[in-house]
Motif scaffolding. Structure first.
Motif, PDB file in Angstrom:
ATOM      1  N   ARG A  66      -4.034   4.625   7.488  1.00  0.00           N
ATOM      2  CA  ARG A  66      -2.933   3.679   8.275  1.00  0.00           C
ATOM      3  C   ARG A  66      -3.458   3.442   9.724  1.00  0.00           C
ATOM      4  O   ARG A  66      -3.400   2.261  10.118  1.00  0.00           O
ATOM      5  CB  ARG A  66      -1.692   4.566   8.722  1.00  0.00           C
ATOM      6  CG  ARG A  66      -0.703   3.932   9.382  1.00  0.00           C
ATOM      7  CD  ARG A  66       0.472   4.722   9.615  1.00  0.00           C
ATOM      8  NE  ARG A  66       1.476   4.160  10.318  1.00  0.00           N
ATOM      9  CZ  ARG A  66       2.506   4.556  11.010  1.00  0.00           C
ATOM     10  NH1 ARG A  66       2.650   6.114  10.806  1.00  0.00           N
ATOM     11  NH2 ARG A  66       3.241   4.070  12.075  1.00  0.00           N
ATOM     12  N   PHE A  71      -3.251  -0.631   4.961  1.00  0.00           N
ATOM     13  CA  PHE A  71      -1.889  -0.086   4.738  1.00  0.00           C
ATOM     14  C   PHE A  71      -1.647   0.192   3.164  1.00  0.00           C
ATOM     15  O   PHE A  71      -0.606   0.934   3.039  1.00  0.00           O
ATOM     16  CB  PHE A  71      -1.016  -1.532   5.113  1.00  0.00           C
ATOM     17  CG  PHE A  71      -1.082  -1.471   6.675  1.00  0.00           C
ATOM     18  CD1 PHE A  71      -0.995  -0.519   7.488  1.00  0.00           C
ATOM     19  CD2 PHE A  71      -1.050  -2.734   7.195  1.00  0.00           C
ATOM     20  CE1 PHE A  71      -1.222  -0.650   8.804  1.00  0.00           C
ATOM     21  CE2 PHE A  71      -1.065  -3.009   8.682  1.00  0.00           C
ATOM     22  CZ  PHE A  71      -1.134  -1.961   9.663  1.00  0.00           C
ATOM     23  N   ILE A  98       4.345   2.256   8.091  1.00  0.00           N
ATOM     24  CA  ILE A  98       3.495   1.107   7.461  1.00  0.00           C
ATOM     25  C   ILE A  98       4.479  -0.135   7.393  1.00  0.00           C
ATOM     26  O   ILE A  98       3.807  -1.173   7.995  1.00  0.00           O
ATOM     27  CB  ILE A  98       3.356   1.965   6.128  1.00  0.00           C
ATOM     28  CG1 ILE A  98       2.066   2.599   6.167  1.00  0.00           C
ATOM     29  CG2 ILE A  98       2.642   0.323   5.405  1.00  0.00           C
ATOM     30  CD1 ILE A  98       1.497   3.143   4.992  1.00  0.00           C
TER      31      ILE A  98
END
Length: 224
Positions: A66, A71, A98
């Motif tokens: 992350r 992602f 996210i």
């Protein structure tokens, strides 16, 4: 016959270790849980210890991905945790984070496009949506600073001309403030340094006939 019988849970335990070594953590933990159910005395504590260790590794990997803005991979890692622990608070928070990160990335990309088209007010409006929720977002802060600088140049023709001039620099492990002092003398631009800027901060830069603006942006971004 009794002496040769496999002890309860041993077969599932050995299978769990094989799967975990192959990276099949979810399957390995399921077999280890079976071993714990069959022989709680020998495998229950092992199961919880292994479960905590492996989930911690997955969560650490997800957080790293992350942070690198990967992602999709981070999303998959958090979801792997939830297949083992459906109520894991950290994994759920990671997935929510996210979604927010992706929203910010879209807004910042749109602001970059508007900035490139000299639509400064519209670009700043996009960034305000990010900075209102996350005032310390690094990319948004850098772009906001660039917008402010360009707006100042538009209002100050002399500054605009100075920032458009060219400069050549070659410094290796030089004091950052000293580099800005050289730019100040060359381009007749004044700089004010944040009080938290470390006086011993070093930088390396080698540029030939680059605009003063691009050199300043390079120094700002490379030194955060």
């Amino acid at each position: 016959v009794a002496a040769c019988a496999t002890p309860p849970g041993q077969q599932n335990f050995l299978e769990s270790q094989r799967l975990i070594k192959e990276g099949k953590i979810e399957d390995g933990l399921r077999y280890l849980q079976k071993a714990a159910d069959e022989d709680p005395k020998n495998y229950r504590s092992t199961y919880f210890r292994e479960r905590e260790l492996r989930l911690g590794q997955l969560l650490a990997d997800a957080d790293t991905l992350r942070g690198l803005l990967q992602f999709d991979a981070a999303d998959a890692a958090y979801r792997r945790v939830l297949t083992v622990d459906a109520n894991n608070v950290r994994a759920k928070a990671g997935l929510e984070g996210i979604q927010i990160d992706r929203k910010y990335r879209i807004l910042i990309a749109e602001a970059e496009t508007l900035f490139a088209a000299d639509k400064l007010d519209a670009a700043a409006a996009k960034l305000r949506l990010v900075l209102a929720e996350n005032p310390n977002h690094p990319e948004a802060k850098i772009l906001q600073r660039r917008i402010d600088e360009r707006a100042a140049r538009v209002a100050n023709p002399a500054l605009k001309a100075a920032m458009g001039g060219t400069i050549s620099l070659e410094f290796r492990d030089a004091n950052l403030k000293s580099v800005f002092e050289v730019i100040s003398r060359h381009a007749s631009i004044n700089f004010v340094f944040d009080k938290d800027l470390r006086p011993d901060l070093k930088t390396t830069i080698v540029v030939r006939n680059s605009t003063v603006e691009s050199v300043i942006n390079m120094l700002l971004m490379s030194n955060q």
